[in-house]
Scaffold this active site. Sequence first.
Site, PDB file in Angstrom:
ATOM      1  CG  ASP A   1      23.651   8.257  35.760  1.00 61.44           C
ATOM      2  OD1 ASP A   1      24.926   8.476  35.418  1.00 61.44           O
ATOM      3  OD2 ASP A   1      22.890   7.796  35.315  1.00 61.44           O
TER       4      ASP A   1
ATOM      5  CG  ASP B   1      30.213   6.741  31.957  1.00 58.13           C
ATOM      6  OD1 ASP B   1      29.539   7.226  32.601  1.00 58.13           O
ATOM      7  OD2 ASP B   1      29.774   5.383  31.530  1.00 58.13           O
TER       8      ASP B   1
ATOM      9  CB  ALA C   1      27.621  -0.765  29.859  1.00 55.55           C
TER      10      ALA C   1
ATOM     11  CB  CYS D   1       7.443  -5.931  54.659  1.00 60.64           C
ATOM     12  SG  CYS D   1       6.375  -5.770  53.207  1.00 60.64           S
TER      13      CYS D   1
ATOM     14  CB  CYS E   1       3.522  -8.466  53.087  1.00 61.53           C
ATOM     15  SG  CYS E   1       3.994  -8.219  51.247  1.00 61.53           S
TER      16      CYS E   1
END
Length: 649
Positions: free
Chosen positions: A88, A123, A194, A282, A285
Site C-alpha cells: 500500500d 490515491d 474506501a 485447525c 483449536c
Amino acid sequence: MFEIKARDAMGRLGVITINGKKIETPTIMPVIHPNPKKQTVSMDLINKMADVVITNSYITYTTPELREIAETKGIHELIDFKNVVVTDSGSFQLSVYGDVNVGPMEIIDFQEKIGVDVGTILDIPTGPDVSREKAESDLLETFKRAEDSIKRRKEMGYKLALNGTIQGSKYLDLRQKSADVMGKMDFDIYPIGAVVPLMEDYRYREVAEVILNSKMHLPTNKPVHLFGCGHPMLFALSVALGCDLFDSAAYALYAKNGRYLTADGTLHLEDMKDLKNFPCTCKVCSEYTPKQLFNLEEKEKTRLLAEHNLYVTFEEIDRIKNAIKEGNLWELVEERCRSHPKLLNGLRVISKYMDFIEKHDPVSKKSGFFYTGYESMNRPEIYRHKQRLERIQYDKIYVTTVSENTSKPYHENLDNVPCDVDVLIKDSVFGLVPLNIDTMYPLAQNEVPDLYDFEKKYNNEFVSNFMEKNSEKILDISTYNYYINHYGTKKECDKINPDVFRVGKMLEYQYGAKILDDELMEKVKTRRSKNTGRIRNLLLEKEVLFTLRANDNFLIPAKSGAELLHEKLEFPKYRIVIDSSVEEYARAGKSVYSKFVKDCDPELRPFEEVLIVNSDDELLAYGTTILNGLELMEFDYGVAATLRGGLKK
C-alpha cells in the site's frame, strides 16, 4: 498476466503471474507489518499458507531503520517473504490522518527501489459519507495521480506492477466513471477502495452495489482486489460478484481484542471459555481447549488466536475455490448471506444487476441447481432460461399445470400425445418448462423443497406476460384436446417423429436458431441409450451430428454437427475468429489461446459450444469457450477455448 482456469457466478479460479511468480485466485493477502517485531503471526506460517502478502510502503519509508534495510536488501528480505509482495502507498494513513509525508511520485519511486512486485498509487480514499462535490474533487485528483504514476513507470522503465484504485465514495455513477477512466490506463490490478467504512457499518447492500458498478466498467482481463475486506463471511459474496483478491489485517486485529473468526461471523473467546471444544479443527483449536487458550499469557494468546483466524480465513478461500470448481458457488453464497440480515441485503440487491451477472455465469455446471430460499428465484440460471425461451420457434402452444408430485423430467412422467404442439408446464421456480427441452440444464438438474404459497406465485406475472405476448399461438384446453384427438384419429402423429421434433426444439433453445429445417427433419434419426432409454445421438445417414451430454443434455456437435451449425447460424453467431497464424493448430484440435482471438460472437457465454473460424468465416474447428464474448476480446493471455476437433484441409 491473468488466466481463468474455472469459474462460477462471476467468480474466477485463475492464475496471476507477476515477475515469474504465480498467485492462484481467489486468494487472501495477509497484511504483514513491515517491522518484524510487530508481526503477530510467524512468517514461517505465512510463507506456508500464502502466495501473496501486502505490507505498507509508507510505514517502511517513514521509519529510518526499516527504510535502510528495504533499500539495501529489498522488501522481501525485510519481511522475510519469498513470493509476491504487494504494498500500500499510504492511502490508508491518508484516509485516517488526512495527510502523509510523501508525494505521489516519491512513493512510486520508493516502491520500485525496494523491489516491490505490485505497488499502489497514492490515491485519495473517499469515505461513504462525504458530499458529492468532495467525492468528485478527490476523484479528479486520483485520476491525475494515476496518470502521472503510469507515465512515471513508463519513462523510468520500472518493472513493478501497479494497482489502480477505484474510488468514488457511495456515488455509483462516480464509481462507474472511476472504473471507466482507470480502466483505460495500463494498470495491472484494480483494487476497489474506501469500502472499509461500509463494511464496518454492515452496509453490505452498498458494498455489493459498489463492487458491481465498478466491475461493470472495468476491463475483464485484470484481477480485482476488494481493499480492506478481511472477514471470511464476506468472501463468498464478493467472489461471486467478481472480486479476485482480498487483504486481511483482521486475523491479527481481531485476535488482539480476543475475537475468534468463523466463516459466518465473529465470536468472543471470553464467551467461549466454558465450552469443552472449539467449533474448529485447525491446529490451534485441536491443541487447546477454549479455557486453556483463554488463560494463556496475553501475547501468546493473541498469537495463537491470530493463527486460528488466519487458518479459518484461508479455509474459507479454499472452500470457495472448490465451490467454483464444482459449480455450486451460488449455494455457498446463499448459505453465507443468511449468517447476517445485512449480508442478506447484499445478496438481494444484486437481482437488479442480473442482466450483467448472467453474461459471466456458465451455461452449464457440474452441480445441479439447489433452491435454498426465495433469493434463488433470482439466480442467473433462471434469468437465462426465461430469456432463452424466446429462442424457441413456436407454432402452437399449450400451457398447463401438473401435480406437485410429478417427478422431473416432466415428459417422462406424463401421457403426452406426440404432435407439433409445444406443451409448456407452469413451474414455480423456472416459470415455464417446455416438455421438449425439459431434460436440459437446469430444468431437470435441480432440487427444490416444498414451496410456500408466496413463492409459488413468484412467476405468475412472467407466465401472464409470456401468454399475452404469444396469445395468437396459445391453444385453450378445448382446442388442444380437439387437436390431439385429430392427430390420434387420423394417425397424423405418424408423420411426427417425436424424438426428432424434441431435438429440434432443444437445438433452437441452445443455439438460438432453427437448425433442423423441414427437409432435415425427415432425414435425421435419433439413437437412444441401451442403458437409460434416453435419446443419446442425432444422426444423419448413420453419421453422428450431435451427442446429448448425459449430465446436462446439451447437444454437443461432432464434426458433421459443427458443419451443420456453421451452415445454419449467421455470422458471427457462436463463432470465435482466430488469427491466420494459428489456423493449422486449430485444425489439429489444439486449444485456442486468447491472444490469437480476432473477433467473436459478443453474446457468447462461458462454456458454450463454439465454432472456430478464420477471417473468411471458414470453419477450422469446434469446441468449448472458457470465456464470454467480452472476455474473448479483452484477454490476451491463457486458453480461450478448448477444442473437440479440427477440420483438415
